[in-house]
Write an enzyme that holds these catalytic residues in place. Structure first.
Site: not given
Ligand code: DQA
Length: 140
Positions: A22, A99
């Site tokens: 992330y 995402h």
């Molecule tokens: C997310 C992807 C989701 O699967 C994960 O649980 C997250 C972050 C993303 O921004 O890539 O918490 O939403």
């Protein structure tokens, strides 16, 4: 154009958790950048993050008549929250799902979104820029 940037569970720890996936920037830093981006495009942004499913649903329900759109990263709730899905289905405000990671290229459970069918569209895999592309989609 007034948009709500709505982040769900664990997104408040962005920059501190799983930085390899992330990124190393905090949500506050990302939000600051989004604000500058939106201002340059003539859009107004509000921000909200909660780890609690009910609070997210409440915020979605309150968006009617206040926002022109919602940019939603529901985190893991994306994959199983029928409550958030129903909240989105119950408002006339368009929602774009976001995402940061490419959820289609990760664990199998992440490939499924129970929210997508009630969203206008989805942006995924571009890190913090996924939010910018979602904002941009409201300005086309
Ligand atoms: C997310 C992807 C989701 O699967 C994960 O649980 C997250 C972050 C993303 O921004 O890539 O918490 O939403």
């Amino acid at each position: 154009m007034k948009l709500l940037i709505l982040n769900g569970v664990n997104l408040g720890r962005t920059g501190k958790r799983e930085a390899g996936i992330y990124g190393g920037e905090t949500l506050e830093a990302i939000n600051g950048e989004l604000l500058r981006f939106a201002q340059s495009r003539g859009a107004e942004l509000d921000f909200y993050q909660s780890d609690l499913e009910g609070e997210i649903c409440k915020k979605i329900g309150e968006a009617e008549g206040v926002y022109d759109g919602i940019v939603l990263n529901a985190g893991a709730y994306t994959h199983y929250s029928y409550a958030i899905r129903d909240a989105i289905a119950g408002i006339g405000v368009p929602v774009v799902e976001v995402h940061m990671s490419n959820v289609g290229a990760r664990e199998e459970f992440r490939a499924k979104s129970v929210l997508m069918a009630v969203c206008r569209g989805e942006v995924l895999g571009f890190g913090k820029n996924s939010y910018k592309l979602a904002i941009e989609s409201f300005l086309l």
